[in-house]
Design an enzyme around this catalytic site. Structure first.
Site, PDB file in Angstrom:
ATOM      1  N   PRO A 214      -6.549  40.817  68.063  1.00 43.26           N
ATOM      2  CA  PRO A 214      -7.391  40.507  69.251  1.00 43.26           C
ATOM      3  C   PRO A 214      -7.878  41.799  70.313  1.00 43.26           C
ATOM      4  CG  PRO A 214      -6.076  39.155  68.884  1.00 43.26           C
ATOM      5  CD  PRO A 214      -5.172  39.932  68.388  1.00 43.26           C
ATOM      6  N   ARG A 215      -9.776  41.772  70.274  1.00 41.22           N
ATOM      7  CA  ARG A 215     -10.277  43.045  71.113  1.00 41.22           C
ATOM      8  C   ARG A 215      -9.839  42.921  73.009  1.00 41.22           C
ATOM      9  NH1 ARG A 215     -10.865  46.877  70.086  1.00 41.22           N
ATOM     10  NH2 ARG A 215     -12.406  46.925  71.620  1.00 41.22           N
TER      11      ARG A 215
ATOM     12  N   VAL B 258       4.328  46.123  74.827  1.00 40.07           N
ATOM     13  CA  VAL B 258       5.459  47.100  76.273  1.00 40.07           C
ATOM     14  C   VAL B 258       6.306  47.711  76.469  1.00 40.07           C
ATOM     15  CG1 VAL B 258       6.361  46.061  78.597  1.00 40.07           C
ATOM     16  CG2 VAL B 258       4.476  45.313  77.888  1.00 40.07           C
ATOM     17  N   SER B 259       7.368  46.926  75.352  1.00 38.82           N
ATOM     18  CA  SER B 259       8.941  47.708  74.911  1.00 38.82           C
ATOM     19  C   SER B 259       8.808  48.969  74.123  1.00 38.82           C
ATOM     20  CB  SER B 259       9.520  46.194  74.549  1.00 38.82           C
ATOM     21  OG  SER B 259       8.855  45.749  73.272  1.00 38.82           O
TER      22      SER B 259
ATOM     23  N   TYR C  31       1.149  32.461  62.505  1.00 42.26           N
ATOM     24  CA  TYR C  31       1.693  31.454  63.841  1.00 42.26           C
ATOM     25  C   TYR C  31       0.226  31.308  64.495  1.00 42.26           C
ATOM     26  CZ  TYR C  31       3.403  33.345  68.978  1.00 42.26           C
ATOM     27  OH  TYR C  31       3.406  33.753  69.919  1.00 42.26           O
TER      28      TYR C  31
ATOM     29  N   GLY D 206      -6.784  52.362  71.172  1.00 45.59           N
ATOM     30  CA  GLY D 206      -6.069  51.743  72.546  1.00 45.59           C
ATOM     31  C   GLY D 206      -7.367  51.010  73.659  1.00 45.59           C
TER      32      GLY D 206
ATOM     33  N   PHE E  44       6.229  51.232  74.075  1.00 45.91           N
ATOM     34  CA  PHE E  44       5.571  52.606  75.140  1.00 45.91           C
ATOM     35  C   PHE E  44       6.848  52.881  75.954  1.00 45.91           C
ATOM     36  CE2 PHE E  44       1.050  51.635  75.330  1.00 45.91           C
ATOM     37  CZ  PHE E  44       0.454  52.070  73.821  1.00 45.91           C
TER      38      PHE E  44
ATOM     39  N   ARG F 164       6.800  45.060  70.433  1.00 43.65           N
ATOM     40  CA  ARG F 164       5.774  44.673  71.322  1.00 43.65           C
ATOM     41  C   ARG F 164       5.776  45.961  72.488  1.00 43.65           C
ATOM     42  NH1 ARG F 164       7.302  38.674  73.495  1.00 43.65           N
ATOM     43  NH2 ARG F 164       9.392  39.571  72.536  1.00 43.65           N
TER      44      ARG F 164
HETATM   45  P1  NAD Z   1      11.860  35.710  70.773  1.00 46.93           P
HETATM   46  O1  NAD Z   1      11.412  35.831  69.693  1.00 46.93           O
HETATM   47  O2  NAD Z   1      12.486  36.428  72.355  1.00 46.93           O
HETATM   48  O3  NAD Z   1      13.035  34.299  70.986  1.00 46.93           O
HETATM   49  C1  NAD Z   1      12.096  32.757  70.707  1.00 46.93           C
HETATM   50  C2  NAD Z   1      13.593  32.094  69.956  1.00 46.93           C
HETATM   51  O4  NAD Z   1      13.914  31.191  69.148  1.00 46.93           O
HETATM   52  C3  NAD Z   1      14.392  33.538  69.231  1.00 46.93           C
HETATM   53  O5  NAD Z   1      15.485  33.017  69.985  1.00 46.93           O
HETATM   54  C4  NAD Z   1      15.017  33.030  67.682  1.00 46.93           C
HETATM   55  O6  NAD Z   1      16.090  33.386  67.287  1.00 46.93           O
HETATM   56  C5  NAD Z   1      14.608  31.693  68.048  1.00 46.93           C
HETATM   57  N1  NAD Z   1      14.212  31.135  66.837  1.00 46.93           N
HETATM   58  C6  NAD Z   1      13.538  31.150  65.754  1.00 46.93           C
HETATM   59  N2  NAD Z   1      13.154  30.732  64.957  1.00 46.93           N
HETATM   60  C7  NAD Z   1      14.123  29.566  65.298  1.00 46.93           C
HETATM   61  C8  NAD Z   1      13.851  28.873  64.326  1.00 46.93           C
HETATM   62  N3  NAD Z   1      13.441  28.121  63.294  1.00 46.93           N
HETATM   63  N4  NAD Z   1      15.487  27.759  64.929  1.00 46.93           N
HETATM   64  C9  NAD Z   1      16.200  27.582  66.242  1.00 46.93           C
HETATM   65  N5  NAD Z   1      15.742  29.246  66.908  1.00 46.93           N
HETATM   66  C10 NAD Z   1      14.691  29.583  66.805  1.00 46.93           C
HETATM   67  O7  NAD Z   1      10.210  34.963  71.935  1.00 46.93           O
HETATM   68  P2  NAD Z   1       9.768  34.646  73.311  1.00 46.93           P
HETATM   69  O8  NAD Z   1       9.428  36.087  73.741  1.00 46.93           O
HETATM   70  O9  NAD Z   1      11.369  34.691  74.031  1.00 46.93           O
HETATM   71  O10 NAD Z   1       8.864  33.644  72.873  1.00 46.93           O
HETATM   72  C11 NAD Z   1       9.421  32.459  73.221  1.00 46.93           C
HETATM   73  C12 NAD Z   1       8.790  31.078  72.647  1.00 46.93           C
HETATM   74  O11 NAD Z   1       7.512  31.760  74.280  1.00 46.93           O
HETATM   75  C13 NAD Z   1       7.844  31.027  71.594  1.00 46.93           C
HETATM   76  O12 NAD Z   1       7.609  29.969  71.733  1.00 46.93           O
HETATM   77  C14 NAD Z   1       6.865  32.350  71.631  1.00 46.93           C
HETATM   78  O13 NAD Z   1       5.496  31.825  70.260  1.00 46.93           O
HETATM   79  C15 NAD Z   1       6.582  31.480  73.276  1.00 46.93           C
HETATM   80  N6  NAD Z   1       5.645  33.272  73.702  1.00 46.93           N
HETATM   81  C16 NAD Z   1       5.372  34.433  74.079  1.00 46.93           C
HETATM   82  C17 NAD Z   1       5.039  35.291  74.800  1.00 46.93           C
HETATM   83  C18 NAD Z   1       5.603  35.953  75.125  1.00 46.93           C
HETATM   84  O14 NAD Z   1       4.598  37.089  75.796  1.00 46.93           O
HETATM   85  N7  NAD Z   1       6.495  36.452  74.979  1.00 46.93           N
HETATM   86  C19 NAD Z   1       3.472  34.596  74.316  1.00 46.93           C
HETATM   87  C20 NAD Z   1       3.018  33.448  74.231  1.00 46.93           C
HETATM   88  C21 NAD Z   1       3.899  32.079  73.411  1.00 46.93           C
HETATM   89  N1  UDP Z   2      -0.047  47.646  70.671  1.00 40.61           N
HETATM   90  C1  UDP Z   2       0.291  49.390  70.674  1.00 40.61           C
HETATM   91  N2  UDP Z   2       1.300  49.922  70.352  1.00 40.61           N
HETATM   92  C2  UDP Z   2       2.564  49.359  70.211  1.00 40.61           C
HETATM   93  C3  UDP Z   2       2.393  47.941  70.146  1.00 40.61           C
HETATM   94  C4  UDP Z   2       1.469  47.317  70.059  1.00 40.61           C
HETATM   95  O1  UDP Z   2      -1.429  49.844  70.674  1.00 40.61           O
HETATM   96  O2  UDP Z   2       3.093  50.695  70.270  1.00 40.61           O
HETATM   97  C5  UDP Z   2      -1.081  47.126  70.364  1.00 40.61           C
HETATM   98  C6  UDP Z   2      -1.942  46.103  69.581  1.00 40.61           C
HETATM   99  O3  UDP Z   2      -2.400  46.553  68.333  1.00 40.61           O
HETATM  100  C7  UDP Z   2      -2.717  45.451  70.486  1.00 40.61           C
HETATM  101  C8  UDP Z   2      -1.909  45.141  72.021  1.00 40.61           C
HETATM  102  O4  UDP Z   2      -1.059  46.604  72.354  1.00 40.61           O
HETATM  103  O5  UDP Z   2      -3.857  45.354  70.559  1.00 40.61           O
HETATM  104  C9  UDP Z   2      -0.073  43.677  72.407  1.00 40.61           C
HETATM  105  O6  UDP Z   2       0.062  43.916  71.598  1.00 40.61           O
HETATM  106  P1  UDP Z   2       1.537  42.933  70.674  1.00 40.61           P
HETATM  107  O7  UDP Z   2       2.119  43.322  69.817  1.00 40.61           O
HETATM  108  O8  UDP Z   2       2.441  43.267  72.558  1.00 40.61           O
HETATM  109  O9  UDP Z   2       0.513  41.519  71.619  1.00 40.61           O
HETATM  110  P2  UDP Z   2      -0.057  41.174  71.085  1.00 40.61           P
HETATM  111  O10 UDP Z   2      -1.533  41.412  69.677  1.00 40.61           O
HETATM  112  O11 UDP Z   2       0.474  39.448  70.214  1.00 40.61           O
HETATM  113  O12 UDP Z   2      -1.070  40.558  72.144  1.00 40.61           O
END
Ligand code: NAD
Ligand code: UDP
Length: 318
Positions: free
Chosen positions: A279-280, A193-194, A150, A212, A196, A191
């Protein structure tokens, strides 16, 4: 724009996902036609059910690892799983989506002379040694670890965006999105938030990884979408990358306590191993977004969490 069309036609890849579905909705509200492209890897029809009968909404099931031949005026490239659990499920496909997906949307943008926005990520900073993270920081990414599919995929996508800009003059916008939350996050998203909220609502222990003390900064989805829309309309010479996130940093322990308090749950905490390369610390410096987009998140964490709790309560039938 085609001579027969009065509305801008906007392509949203990943439009059936969490952020993509909110973006499609806002684009329609603002009078655009929307073409949503998704392969439904993590996206769901439920997310866009309310849009399927909208006269200006169109859905195309397609994998962006394959070239795409459509006619649009603007492109938002969001297709890519975002949760560590999902992007590590098939890491090769994640890299393919990031890199081939970027190539295909860029070549489409080039042919159509369309503006294209890349949903990049704070993960390009890896486990950052500069805090808060500014756009000028080049990051600290392990190129061979489990998050690399990623992190490096998104970094390569940024490279392609900037090379298409320099080499072919494609108009690009790159948003580095920090952790975003809100309704329509997947139930089994993994993730924090969902996880917890669902654990608290179900009376199960909240799974805190490590001790934590690691930090994140959480942005509510509406704020994030507003930032992306503003970025798309900035002057041609502003490409980004620009950080979009809420600069309010907290530890995962603080988040767990907040969720327990807000849900009135009796859940306890259970400590699980910290995932590799987690990441810390993470917090955006949003000075550039403020200056160039006049953008600043407006939704306080507790307000956004409440809406997200309400959403999951609905799903759990509470
Ligand atoms: P999500 O997983 O809910 O949505 C991703 C969507 O892309 C899904 O509908 C999935 O089916 C579609 N998808 C995946 N691979 C595909 C492919 N090869 N072809 C067509 N569709 C494909 O994730 P999200 O949280 O909505 O994230 C959307 C974008 O934002 C992503 O690019 C992600 O990297 C970026 N982003 C999100 C966050 C966040 O916190 N939500 C943070 C940083 C970056
Ligand atoms: N995390 C956690 N409990 C969980 C899921 C995640 O403590 O049930 C921690 C995870 O190790 C990270 C932070 O929460 O330090 C955010 O995780 P998330 O997967 O939401 O996003 P990302 O690591 O990509 O920032």
């Amino acid at each position: 724009m085609s001579p027969t069309r009065q509305r801008k036609r906007v392509l949203v890849t990943g439009g059936a996902g969490f952020l993509g579905s909110h973006l499609c909705e806002k684009l329609l509200e603002r009078g655009n036609e929307v073409l949503c492209v998704d392969n439904f890897f993590t996206g769901r029809r439920d997310n866009i059910l309310q849009l399927l009968h909208h006269p200006h909404f169109e859905l195309l099931r397609h994998d962006i690892c394959q070239p795409l031949h459509v006619e649009v005026d603007e492109i938002y490239n969001l297709a890519c799983p975002a949760s560590p659990e999902h992007y590590q499920f098939d890491p090769v496909q994640t890299t393919r989506t990031c890199v081939l997906g970027a190539l295909h949307v860029l070549s489409l943008a080039h042919r159509l002379k369309a503006k294209v926005l890349q949903a990049s990520t704070s993960e390009v900073y890896g486990d950052p040694q500069v805090h808060p993270q500014t756009e000028s920081y080049w990051g600290n990414v392990n190129p061979t670890g489990p998050r690399a599919c990623y992190d490096e995929g998104k970094r390569c996508a940024e490279t392609l965006f900037f090379d298409y800009y320099r080499q072919y003059g494609v108009e690009i916008k790159v948003a580095r999105i920090f952790n975003t939350y809100g309704p329509r996050m997947l139930f089994n998203d993994g993730r924090v938030v969902s996880n917890f909220i669902i654990q608290a609502l179900s009376g199960e222990p909240l799974t805190v990884y490590g001790d934590g003390s690691q930090t994140r900064s959480f942005c509510y989805v509406d704020d994030l979408i507003e930032g992306m829309l503003r970025l798309m309309t900035t002057a041609n010479d502003f490409t980004g990358p620009v950080n979009l996130g809420n600069p309010v940093e907290m530890t995962m322990l603080e988040l767990a306590q907040t969720v327990i308090e807000m849900t009135g749950s009796r859940s306890q905490l259970v400590f699980k191993p910290l995932p590799e390369d987690d990441p810390r610390q993470r917090m955006p410096d949003i000075g550039l977004a403020l200056e160039k987009l006049a953008w600043n998140p407006a939704v306080a964490l507790k307000d956004g969490l409440q809406k997200t709790i309400d959403h999951f309560e609905g799903l759990l039938g509470k």
